[in-house]
Write a protein that holds these residues in place. Structure first.
Motif, short mmCIF file in Angstrom:
data_model
loop_
_atom_site.label_atom_id
_atom_site.label_comp_id
_atom_site.label_asym_id
_atom_site.label_seq_id
_atom_site.Cartn_x
_atom_site.Cartn_y
_atom_site.Cartn_z
N GLU A 181 0.90 -1.23 0.15
CA GLU A 181 -0.06 0.05 0.06
C GLU A 181 0.83 1.15 0.06
OE1 GLU A 181 -2.39 0.23 3.57
OE2 GLU A 181 -0.87 0.51 4.84
N PHE A 182 0.28 2.36 -0.70
CA PHE A 182 0.98 3.72 -0.50
C PHE A 182 0.85 4.12 0.57
CE2 PHE A 182 1.55 7.72 -1.91
CZ PHE A 182 0.64 8.52 -1.26
N VAL A 183 1.94 4.76 0.91
CA VAL A 183 2.35 5.46 2.22
C VAL A 183 2.62 7.09 1.91
CG1 VAL A 183 3.87 5.84 4.17
CG2 VAL A 183 3.44 3.86 3.16
N ALA A 184 3.53 7.46 0.92
CA ALA A 184 3.95 8.94 0.80
C ALA A 184 4.58 8.97 -0.64
CB ALA A 184 4.63 9.31 2.02
N ILE A 185 4.46 9.96 -1.16
CA ILE A 185 5.19 10.45 -2.48
C ILE A 185 5.92 11.81 -2.34
CG2 ILE A 185 4.90 10.66 -5.11
CD1 ILE A 185 2.58 8.80 -4.87
N ILE A 186 6.95 11.89 -3.17
CA ILE A 186 7.62 13.15 -3.24
C ILE A 186 7.98 13.25 -4.83
CG2 ILE A 186 9.80 12.50 -2.39
CD1 ILE A 186 10.10 15.27 -1.24
N LYS A 187 7.49 14.47 -5.60
CA LYS A 187 7.78 14.35 -7.01
C LYS A 187 9.14 15.17 -7.13
CE LYS A 187 3.09 15.02 -8.57
NZ LYS A 187 2.23 15.83 -9.25
N GLY A 188 9.71 14.62 -8.17
CA GLY A 188 11.01 15.19 -8.47
C GLY A 188 11.11 16.49 -9.07
N ILE A 189 9.95 17.14 -9.86
CA ILE A 189 9.92 17.93 -10.52
C ILE A 189 9.84 19.42 -9.94
CG2 ILE A 189 7.78 18.04 -11.13
CD1 ILE A 189 8.24 19.22 -13.92
N ASP A 190 8.96 19.09 -8.40
CA ASP A 190 8.77 20.53 -7.70
C ASP A 190 8.85 20.06 -6.32
OD1 ASP A 190 5.20 20.52 -8.33
OD2 ASP A 190 6.38 19.01 -7.27
N GLY A 191 9.05 18.64 -5.96
CA GLY A 191 9.08 18.25 -4.42
C GLY A 191 7.75 18.35 -3.84
N THR A 192 6.55 18.16 -4.61
CA THR A 192 5.33 18.11 -3.98
C THR A 192 5.16 16.77 -3.30
OG1 THR A 192 4.42 19.51 -5.91
CG2 THR A 192 2.83 18.08 -4.65
N THR A 193 4.29 16.66 -2.12
CA THR A 193 4.23 15.56 -1.49
C THR A 193 2.73 15.17 -1.52
OG1 THR A 193 4.22 16.82 0.48
CG2 THR A 193 6.48 15.94 0.16
N SER A 194 2.54 13.96 -0.93
CA SER A 194 1.32 13.23 -0.87
C SER A 194 1.46 12.21 -0.03
CB SER A 194 0.78 12.77 -2.22
OG SER A 194 -0.76 12.39 -2.23
N TYR A 195 0.51 12.11 0.81
CA TYR A 195 0.39 11.14 2.05
C TYR A 195 -0.89 10.16 2.04
CZ TYR A 195 4.13 13.75 3.71
OH TYR A 195 5.61 14.44 4.10
N ALA A 196 -0.71 9.04 2.40
CA ALA A 196 -2.06 8.13 2.71
C ALA A 196 -2.69 8.93 4.03
CB ALA A 196 -1.60 6.81 2.98
N ASP A 197 -4.07 8.74 3.69
CA ASP A 197 -4.80 9.38 5.15
C ASP A 197 -4.28 8.74 6.52
OD1 ASP A 197 -7.91 9.86 3.37
OD2 ASP A 197 -6.16 10.85 3.19
N SER A 198 -3.89 7.53 6.30
CA SER A 198 -3.81 6.87 7.50
C SER A 198 -2.36 7.23 8.19
CB SER A 198 -3.19 5.34 7.18
OG SER A 198 -2.45 4.96 6.19
N VAL A 199 -1.36 8.13 7.43
CA VAL A 199 -0.13 8.61 8.04
C VAL A 199 0.08 10.20 7.87
CG1 VAL A 199 0.90 6.35 7.24
CG2 VAL A 199 1.08 8.38 5.88
N LYS A 200 -1.06 10.60 7.48
CA LYS A 200 -1.02 12.28 7.38
C LYS A 200 -0.87 12.78 8.75
CE LYS A 200 -3.49 13.56 3.80
NZ LYS A 200 -4.48 13.85 3.05
#
Length: 123
Positions: free
Chosen positions: A46-65
């Motif tokens: 399952e997905f936990v978190a992502i950080i994009k290379g182009i601009d550093g944008t992050t995204s989190y699963a609700d369970s870990v936010k």
């Protein structure tokens, strides 16, 4: 080819903290989207978190936010996951992933994976 090596897992009590690291090979780390996923026994990855290379944008699963923070140090070719207020249900093998074109929450399209590091949270 990109190689990923995770470290930093271990045994921690509920409420504690850990920081995972993922060192990558290759010269284009800064351009890659990087993600953390986890897999508990008998469950899908399952997905936990992502950080994009182009601009550093992050995204989190609700369970870990609010408890986990993903970050990267492009000079060190290293991805991090700071985990705080750990819960028993966070117990899993944690994997880092890399892709130069995909940045979604589904595991299968990610191009490169590490071997995983075990995180065990005791209740």
């Amino acid at each position: 080819q990109v190689q990923l090596v995770e470290s930093g897992g271990g045994l921690v009590q509920a409420g504690g903290s850990l920081r995972l690291s993922c060192v990558t090979s290759g010269r284009t780390f800064s351009g890659y989207n990087m993600g953390w996923f986890r897999q508990a026994p008998g469950k899908e990855r399952e997905f936990v978190a992502i950080i994009k290379g182009i601009d550093g944008t992050t995204s989190y699963a609700d369970s870990v936010k609010g408890r986990f923070t993903i970050s990267r140090d492009n000079a060190k070719n290293t991805l991090y996951l700071q985990m705080s207020s750990l819960k028993f249900e966070d117990t899993a093998v944690y994997y880092c992933a890399a892709s130069n074109y995909y940045s979604g929450r589904v595991a299968s399209p990610w191009s490169y994976w590490g071997q995983g590091t075990q995180v065990t949270v005791s209740s």
